[in-house]
Design an enzyme around this catalytic site. Structure first.
Site, short mmCIF file in Angstrom:
data_model
loop_
_atom_site.label_atom_id
_atom_site.label_comp_id
_atom_site.label_asym_id
_atom_site.label_seq_id
_atom_site.Cartn_x
_atom_site.Cartn_y
_atom_site.Cartn_z
N GLY A 176 0.82 -1.20 0.00
CA GLY A 176 0.00 0.00 0.00
C GLY A 176 0.86 1.25 0.00
O GLY A 176 2.06 1.21 0.29
N CYS A 177 0.24 2.38 -0.33
CA CYS A 177 1.00 3.62 -0.44
C CYS A 177 1.55 4.05 0.92
O CYS A 177 2.75 4.33 1.06
CB CYS A 177 0.17 4.71 -1.09
SG CYS A 177 -1.47 4.95 -0.37
N PHE A 178 0.69 4.13 1.94
CA PHE A 178 1.18 4.53 3.26
C PHE A 178 2.21 3.53 3.81
O PHE A 178 3.26 3.95 4.31
CB PHE A 178 0.02 4.68 4.25
CG PHE A 178 -0.71 5.99 4.14
CD1 PHE A 178 -0.06 7.19 4.40
CD2 PHE A 178 -2.05 6.04 3.79
CE1 PHE A 178 -0.74 8.41 4.31
CE2 PHE A 178 -2.73 7.25 3.69
CZ PHE A 178 -2.07 8.43 3.95
N SER A 216 5.71 4.14 2.36
CA SER A 216 6.39 5.30 2.95
C SER A 216 6.78 5.03 4.39
O SER A 216 7.91 5.29 4.82
CB SER A 216 5.44 6.50 2.86
OG SER A 216 5.80 7.50 3.79
#
Lengths: 346, 346, 346, 346
Positions: free
Chosen positions: B149-151, B154
């Site tokens: 996932g994107c979060f 990061s």
């Protein structure tokens, strides 16, 4: 492999050239030259280039330019290129000037609209106007290119087929331009202040924009008669993107379909012009980050008005992308080499 | 040349895959598959692809997938890939799933956080978590990738070196996430309405985000003990970009410089991780349109707190770019092939 | 009717005071004083005031201030009010200073964080911290108000009930602040440049923000022990609005509902504090243009963490609106007089 | 004190009426009527009204309207007011319709442009066009007001003095409109999706906008001859604000100064019209949140073209503010009562 220098390394034109040159296989960025920040890392102003550019910026040195590079891109403020290009004119270097210094044939016009002394006539005469789709053959032969302004690129690509074919009355042209804030460059000012610009549409330089004589000169050349146009500019709360909405009275009744056909045929074989189908208008986001110029066409039958919208990314087709396109043409490479970016969407 | 299909052709994940695949020399986009719009042109929803994609979208047909393509990217909403990947598991196809369907090892956790029945355990077990920098060797051997996932991309890239080296107290971690609106996808809703979202910061899904168990599962795996984290998400008025600001109490005094060195050494040889020098924090714009993850680090000596900021483009490193990076690793190509985009700036 | 002067007429603090004073029935704006632009019309910088303000700005003249006005608002950059307020301290004028000059009790702290010599101790001692909801009685008696900073207003209103009641561990506080660009003022800089700031989240002044000692001083005063906090700030691509997401470890288990009740009871009778119901978090847009501070509360039971979000309009409750609120209290007028603006939405 | 009902409680027109009515001393908001959400709290959709509106929304009940209120504002989608207003026509209620249902005198025109059956001719005939500055006397006598559209308000106020005085050729008028996204209402759609709209200028409804016949009808009435105009609309990435850039060929040479004088004299005594001095053009932000219409004027002497820019807040002067202004006129109150908001800047 040709060696390349960029002069004016701290402006957005240069920054976009750097991005595009990283994807080019026949040009190698040898030098970034900055008057104000030579000796410094470009990443101190532009940290997004961390790991991409590691050499410090250099001072302008004409001798080393001549010795070490083949192509010079000038991404300098108005008034700089007219001093530098004449020094390179007798060498074998190819010069592509992204500023307005060499765009106006008439030195008086330059002095009126730019408020500075013009370049030597000899340099102006040698410079070819790099509107790639229209002056392709001249560009292929050129050694000095005067790269078009962002608004003129959009307006001329939108207007030239109609003017060439005289389907609109030449004294009726109105061009309503809308541009993102990056068109005003990287310098901090009230004009570019976020809090002033965000949530705002600002008409500016009404009747006074230096792109007016540029548009008129090349339209007049195409039409073979003198044309004046009404041209306004509006600052839009977005970073990139430019669109001109263009109005002209039809000289005889034509359908939208007929005019779309005419445009498609005019631009056939030009990979960066996309004519939209009837009923569809382009938006600036649809060309973001790419070298496309997207054109939508509609005849308003109630008023006999031709309405054209012409959208570009002001930093790509309106500046650095077109400069690369011109370099490709000048060197016999494929016109679109290194420019095959799909628009960044959304 | 490998043939590629994208399933879920009308979402932003697919659109970004299309952009990136155009720049890839070893993959050819053969099919775009859409459940809701098969038979239609993708340009009717995404006119920026005018002239880029000319074939209509297709209906999902497992047989023809198996016959005609080598690699399948699933850019589908939650709940779709868990039905499709099992059908491809016994074939020679490589599957890269951009959704969350295969990310949680524990089927109950999936059912709790996603509110749907989980994928078959056998498929979950076969899927490798495609956080390319951390699980590089596993990815190189994988046939099924569950793309992060994107979060989590990061947050995990920002946290893993600190957790691995136990320089922060594992029960003190706070992750404050900020994302652009494209993270919410292309579907129109109050959450993505311009007038509601512009000029606004909106905390959302506080304590309930489905990325929480994903972050915790992989942190726990790295630490070899169970970790819970406080994780919040905020919707920011921008289209692209995501940054996590991460807080953790130092277990012993360390200087910013020491921790930067530790991170640089941890990520040595990984071309898409850029650790910023002391005193500099990355911004989301500095990675826009690129596959970079930029990390800034600071020790707040007054509070003994380690502060890390980790910025990505949510659609590139946070989704489609990382998917391409994984495809490169799976196929023995250069890890960064087709991903050498310089950030689009400004 | 009290006569009012604003000193620092060209900043956003002054501009917002002008807007709010037009709606106030007991204060009359007599003078706008500008060091840099006295003699000029304010409309030359701020044309939205066309027809609203017709008198030119004036030079600072202490004598005429004393003679002609009753209340002075200082909306000046750091370092100016500390020179002016002492000159007015022995007169009958009421002074409300919107800058940070008088906020820190300890002169050394001011010198460390602001890099300037501090105000005279006598002036600092006379100044009451104008966080209206917390120091209402002191404000009612005050003649000199030091108006809180924007971040401290949001952070302190969000934290004080929890700190006062010791429901969180005092060494665990993390404050993640997010602000619109108007917080950086009207001066053009790279920080406020549209093209740099738009589509961007930028962490800035990490560990160095001058609002840190202000937050800690007043939290420590409330707790009656020394508190340090981790505080970060992020620039968000919007003009107005500020939100702090605040984290603290619960000292004993409590439900979200219990803490909401505690906050509602703490702020009972305070018209500008709105505590949201369980499950709802405020957004910055919901307070835009208004003097509200909206607070959302959630206990993350998995991590025993209290999460609070506190949203204000940085120019209203975070500056000029709170200054008016303090003037109301000082003069015995209704606390919310002239501040009854419904948020401008959308 | 007059009692007021708003019908169409969940749209932006209603939300802005609520904001403005809170500042009005002679009108009291008694009922908010919603077809889709009656029985619910308005704060569930619009939490910024927390503490401002506490009564739930109601179902439409004509009897109780007649019994309990004096003034009805209809902020309903096209096609609703034409059913409701006839039911109230014979009562003593004052009706102010913010939709387009009663604006076109010719029922066929309505059916062509709106695609619905028109209102009864009797109702259309009774409705006065509430362009307050132009039809002030008629409004003062009216019982039914058809409140102008946002684009027509801007375009007509910008054009009427020039058309009335025949200083421009009536067949040459081009109106290039630019609007913020709130003009498209609160309904989620691709048109209003943040990721599609942000960083974008989108021409839309070219030649097909339903405001075209409205502009032409009232211009023709003023000129006493049939006028057609070219009118285009562009969606701008901002929430509020609308500006029309208007072009017309001068019928005889006039200076900018002469035309500014003519406009100032035409609008003398009208508090919400601000004519800018020579060389200055208004921006949309300079009227944000206020009821002003700001007009800039320039003669382009090179092309004999008159260029006018007319800026409003689409939700205030372009909708709810003008509705309040009309209510003031209808009831003999001061025209600007409750509308004295200074623009919210920045």
């Amino acid at each position: 492999m040709k060696e390349v220098a960029i002069i004016g390394g701290t402006g957005y034109g240069a920054i976009e050239l750097i991005r595009l040159l990283q994807a080019h296989e026949y040009m190698h960025l040898k030098k970034i030259i900055s008057h104000s920040q030579h000796g410094q890392q470009i990443t101190s102003s532009y940290p997004h280039l961390h790991g991409v550019i590691v050499e410090p910026m250099e001072k302008l040195d004409i001798e080393s330019l001549i010795d070490e590079v083949d192509i010079v891109f000038l991404a300098t403020p108005a008034g700089v290129a007219k001093e530098i290009v004449p020094l390179l004119q007798e060498t074998s270097l190819q010069c592509i000037d992204l500023s307005g210094d060499l765009r106006l044939n008439n030195r008086k016009e330059y002095e009126t609209w730019y408020g500075k002394e013009a370049a030597p006539q000899k340099t102006i005469d040698a410079a070819v106007y790099g509107l790639s789709e229209i002056y392709k053959e001249e560009v292929q032969q050129a050694k000095i290119i005067t790269n078009p302004g962002c608004f003129p690129t959009s307006a001329l690509l939108g207007l030239i087929p109609a003017v060439k074919h005289r389907i609109i009355s030449l004294d009726s042209i109105v061009i309503d331009g809308k541009t993102g804030v990056s068109g005003a460059g990287g310098k901090a000012s009230a004009m570019t202040h976020f809090s002033e610009t965000n949530e705002n549409v600002k008409p500016y330089k009404i009747g006074k924009h230096q792109h007016i004589p540029e548009i008129e000169q090349y339209l007049s050349e195409i039409a073979n008669e003198s044309i004046t146009t009404t041209f306004t500019t509006h600052l839009i709360p977005m970073t990139r993107g430019l669109i001109c909405t263009i109005y002209g009275k039809l000289t005889k009744p034509m359908s939208t379909k007929e005019i779309i056909d005419l445009y498609q045929s005019y631009y056939e074989g030009h990979p960066f012009i996309r004519i939209r189908e009837e009923g569809i208008f382009p938006t600036t986001k649809e060309v973001a980050g790419s070298n496309y110029c997207d054109i939508g066409i509609c005849v308003d039958e109630r008023t006999n008005q031709l309405i054209i919208a012409s959208a570009i990314d002001n930093l790509v087709k309106g500046a650095s992308g077109q400069a690369i396109q011109n370099a490709n043409l000048m060197n016999g490479w494929e016109e679109g080499h290194g420019l095959g970016f799909v628009p960044v969407y959304p």
